[in-house]
Design a protein around this motif. Structure first.
Motif, PDB file in Angstrom:
ATOM      1  N   GLU A  44       3.117  -5.082  -3.281  1.00 18.04           N
ATOM      2  CA  GLU A  44       2.239  -6.053  -2.628  1.00 18.04           C
ATOM      3  C   GLU A  44       1.179  -5.350  -1.779  1.00 18.04           C
ATOM      4  O   GLU A  44      -0.004  -5.696  -1.817  1.00 18.04           O
ATOM      5  CB  GLU A  44       3.075  -6.988  -1.756  1.00 18.04           C
ATOM      6  CG  GLU A  44       2.299  -8.052  -1.045  1.00 18.04           C
ATOM      7  CD  GLU A  44       3.200  -8.889  -0.140  1.00 18.04           C
ATOM      8  OE1 GLU A  44       2.697  -9.343   0.899  1.00 18.04           O
ATOM      9  OE2 GLU A  44       4.385  -9.100  -0.470  1.00 18.04           O
ATOM     10  N   VAL A  45       1.593  -4.351  -1.020  1.00 15.19           N
ATOM     11  CA  VAL A  45       0.648  -3.597  -0.182  1.00 15.19           C
ATOM     12  C   VAL A  45      -0.352  -2.846  -1.064  1.00 15.19           C
ATOM     13  O   VAL A  45      -1.553  -2.820  -0.782  1.00 15.19           O
ATOM     14  CB  VAL A  45       1.412  -2.635   0.760  1.00 15.19           C
ATOM     15  CG1 VAL A  45       0.461  -1.674   1.466  1.00 15.19           C
ATOM     16  CG2 VAL A  45       2.229  -3.435   1.774  1.00 15.19           C
ATOM     17  N   PHE A  46       0.133  -2.237  -2.137  1.00 16.80           N
ATOM     18  CA  PHE A  46      -0.739  -1.521  -3.066  1.00 16.80           C
ATOM     19  C   PHE A  46      -1.770  -2.493  -3.653  1.00 16.80           C
ATOM     20  O   PHE A  46      -2.962  -2.176  -3.729  1.00 16.80           O
ATOM     21  CB  PHE A  46       0.085  -0.871  -4.185  1.00 16.80           C
ATOM     22  CG  PHE A  46      -0.690   0.105  -5.015  1.00 16.80           C
ATOM     23  CD1 PHE A  46      -0.781   1.439  -4.643  1.00 16.80           C
ATOM     24  CD2 PHE A  46      -1.330  -0.300  -6.176  1.00 16.80           C
ATOM     25  CE1 PHE A  46      -1.499   2.346  -5.406  1.00 16.80           C
ATOM     26  CE2 PHE A  46      -2.051   0.596  -6.951  1.00 16.80           C
ATOM     27  CZ  PHE A  46      -2.133   1.928  -6.567  1.00 16.80           C
ATOM     28  N   GLN A  47      -1.331  -3.676  -4.048  1.00 14.45           N
ATOM     29  CA  GLN A  47      -2.235  -4.675  -4.611  1.00 14.45           C
ATOM     30  C   GLN A  47      -3.268  -5.137  -3.582  1.00 14.45           C
ATOM     31  O   GLN A  47      -4.426  -5.380  -3.928  1.00 14.45           O
ATOM     32  CB  GLN A  47      -1.460  -5.880  -5.153  1.00 14.45           C
ATOM     33  CG  GLN A  47      -2.334  -6.921  -5.821  1.00 14.45           C
ATOM     34  CD  GLN A  47      -3.161  -6.357  -6.970  1.00 14.45           C
ATOM     35  OE1 GLN A  47      -2.651  -5.657  -7.828  1.00 14.45           O
ATOM     36  NE2 GLN A  47      -4.454  -6.658  -6.979  1.00 14.45           N
ATOM     37  N   THR A  48      -2.863  -5.239  -2.325  1.00 20.85           N
ATOM     38  CA  THR A  48      -3.810  -5.594  -1.269  1.00 20.85           C
ATOM     39  C   THR A  48      -4.906  -4.537  -1.167  1.00 20.85           C
ATOM     40  O   THR A  48      -6.092  -4.867  -1.059  1.00 20.85           O
ATOM     41  CB  THR A  48      -3.086  -5.745   0.084  1.00 20.85           C
ATOM     42  OG1 THR A  48      -2.146  -6.819  -0.019  1.00 20.85           O
ATOM     43  CG2 THR A  48      -4.058  -6.021   1.222  1.00 20.85           C
ATOM     44  N   ALA A  49      -4.524  -3.269  -1.233  1.00 20.60           N
ATOM     45  CA  ALA A  49      -5.504  -2.184  -1.187  1.00 20.60           C
ATOM     46  C   ALA A  49      -6.478  -2.289  -2.353  1.00 20.60           C
ATOM     47  O   ALA A  49      -7.697  -2.150  -2.181  1.00 20.60           O
ATOM     48  CB  ALA A  49      -4.794  -0.831  -1.205  1.00 20.60           C
ATOM     49  N   VAL A  50      -5.953  -2.540  -3.548  1.00 28.73           N
ATOM     50  CA  VAL A  50      -6.797  -2.669  -4.741  1.00 28.73           C
ATOM     51  C   VAL A  50      -7.744  -3.857  -4.591  1.00 28.73           C
ATOM     52  O   VAL A  50      -8.957  -3.751  -4.857  1.00 28.73           O
ATOM     53  CB  VAL A  50      -5.939  -2.822  -6.016  1.00 28.73           C
ATOM     54  CG1 VAL A  50      -6.810  -3.202  -7.217  1.00 28.73           C
ATOM     55  CG2 VAL A  50      -5.162  -1.546  -6.306  1.00 28.73           C
TER      56      VAL A  50
END
Length: 130
Positions: A44-50
């Motif tokens: 989820e955090v990785f997707q937020t960054a993307v």
């Protein structure tokens, strides 16, 4: 324009396109390469960054073409700098946090978020000053 002078808004356009490309690559990596490696929260955090990288890559492209509508090149150039800083600080810190578990980068994330906000405020001011 001399060979030594590269216009800041041209840099914004190129950086926006490159960061958009990198966001697509990061998104694919997250969706396919990190499944099973990271937990749900990490993904989820990785997707937020993307997601924020994509939005602000497009913002860089936007500010590079808005002067054609008569908006301030100077303010938009400064906005581009804030968007670029925001991508590096916000998305970059989240990528580092998730991929390396280096916790000290966590406090950098809000600075990147604030950079995004300043960039958008400068776009608004540029619109009003037209």
């Amino acid at each position: 324009m001399t060979a030594r002078h590269v216009e800041p808004l041209r840099i914004a356009l190129v950086c926006g396109a490159l960061f958009a490309l990198l966001a697509v690559m990061a998104g694919a990596f997250g969706a396919h390469g990190l499944r099973g490696v990271l937990g749900d929260r990490g993904l989820e955090v990785f997707q937020t960054a993307v997601t924020y990288q994509v939005y602000h890559s497009l913002a860089l492209i936007l500010v590079s073409i808005l002067p054609m509508a008569g908006l301030s090149r100077r303010l938009l150039g400064i906005a581009a700098g804030f968007f670029l800083a925001g991508i590096l600080l916000f998305s970059g810190s989240l990528y580092l946090l998730v991929l390396t578990d280096i916790r000290w980068v966590g406090p950098v994330t809000p600075i990147g978020g604030a950079s995004f906000m300043v960039g958008w405020i400068l776009v608004v001011i540029s619109g009003f000053r037209r």
